[in-house]
Write a protein that holds these residues in place. Sequence first.
Motif, PDB file in Angstrom:
ATOM      1  N   LEU A   6      -0.162  13.668 -10.026  1.00 35.70           N
ATOM      2  CA  LEU A   6      -0.247  13.876 -11.468  1.00 35.70           C
ATOM      3  C   LEU A   6      -0.682  12.586 -12.162  1.00 35.70           C
ATOM      4  O   LEU A   6      -1.586  12.596 -13.004  1.00 35.70           O
ATOM      5  CB  LEU A   6       1.107  14.342 -12.017  1.00 35.70           C
ATOM      6  CG  LEU A   6       1.194  14.582 -13.521  1.00 35.70           C
ATOM      7  CD1 LEU A   6       0.248  15.702 -13.933  1.00 35.70           C
ATOM      8  CD2 LEU A   6       2.619  14.902 -13.923  1.00 35.70           C
ATOM      9  N   ILE A  10      -4.185  11.981 -14.278  1.00 38.65           N
ATOM     10  CA  ILE A  10      -4.190  11.506 -15.667  1.00 38.65           C
ATOM     11  C   ILE A  10      -4.970  10.202 -15.778  1.00 38.65           C
ATOM     12  O   ILE A  10      -5.737  10.015 -16.735  1.00 38.65           O
ATOM     13  CB  ILE A  10      -2.750  11.369 -16.203  1.00 38.65           C
ATOM     14  CG1 ILE A  10      -2.140  12.772 -16.351  1.00 38.65           C
ATOM     15  CG2 ILE A  10      -2.721  10.612 -17.531  1.00 38.65           C
ATOM     16  CD1 ILE A  10      -0.668  12.792 -16.676  1.00 38.65           C
ATOM     17  N   PHE A  53      -3.726  20.051 -18.050  1.00 41.91           N
ATOM     18  CA  PHE A  53      -2.385  19.954 -17.470  1.00 41.91           C
ATOM     19  C   PHE A  53      -1.428  21.045 -17.930  1.00 41.91           C
ATOM     20  O   PHE A  53      -0.227  20.952 -17.694  1.00 41.91           O
ATOM     21  CB  PHE A  53      -1.787  18.570 -17.781  1.00 41.91           C
ATOM     22  CG  PHE A  53      -2.598  17.459 -17.199  1.00 41.91           C
ATOM     23  CD1 PHE A  53      -2.524  17.150 -15.854  1.00 41.91           C
ATOM     24  CD2 PHE A  53      -3.492  16.758 -17.993  1.00 41.91           C
ATOM     25  CE1 PHE A  53      -3.291  16.148 -15.305  1.00 41.91           C
ATOM     26  CE2 PHE A  53      -4.274  15.748 -17.457  1.00 41.91           C
ATOM     27  CZ  PHE A  53      -4.175  15.439 -16.111  1.00 41.91           C
ATOM     28  N   VAL A  55      -0.282  21.955 -20.926  1.00 42.72           N
ATOM     29  CA  VAL A  55       0.727  21.325 -21.771  1.00 42.72           C
ATOM     30  C   VAL A  55       0.625  21.874 -23.188  1.00 42.72           C
ATOM     31  O   VAL A  55      -0.465  22.056 -23.712  1.00 42.72           O
ATOM     32  CB  VAL A  55       0.522  19.791 -21.789  1.00 42.72           C
ATOM     33  CG1 VAL A  55       1.443  19.120 -22.771  1.00 42.72           C
ATOM     34  CG2 VAL A  55       0.716  19.213 -20.408  1.00 42.72           C
ATOM     35  N   ALA A 123       3.041  15.619 -19.382  1.00 46.12           N
ATOM     36  CA  ALA A 123       2.500  16.587 -18.420  1.00 46.12           C
ATOM     37  C   ALA A 123       3.598  17.107 -17.501  1.00 46.12           C
ATOM     38  O   ALA A 123       3.605  18.294 -17.142  1.00 46.12           O
ATOM     39  CB  ALA A 123       1.378  15.942 -17.606  1.00 46.12           C
TER      40      ALA A 123
END
Length: 128
Positions: A6, A10, A53, A55, A123
């Motif tokens: 992750l 990002i 992601f 979100v 996230a």
Amino acid sequence: MNNSELTNHILRLVAKHALCQPDRLSITTKIGEDLRIVGDDADELLAEFPSEFNVDMYHIDFETYFPCEATANMHFYLSAIAKSKYQNPLVLAIRYLEAKFWRLFASKTSYQTLTIEDLVKIASRGRI
């Protein structure tokens, strides 16, 4: 996706918007101050982030973190707050004077810092 994957994902996304290589970034990198991603550039990053992601960014107040494009606030931020890639004393003196000038017109002169680590946490949670 584990935390390391992750974070790397990002880092790649932010690097794309900062026009740099991901290895130049770390989790402590500040989006506005270090990378000078503000205004429309920050808006584009935050628009891509939720879909990338999954979100919920509905409740984010953009102006808490970044000045809007082409405003006195943005010019003040870039001259007084964001780091300069130039360390020449003449350039720094000009930036100082520029900050003093834009401060006269800026209605907001402080913003919360948003780091890559903050984006990783958002996230991971799935929401702001």
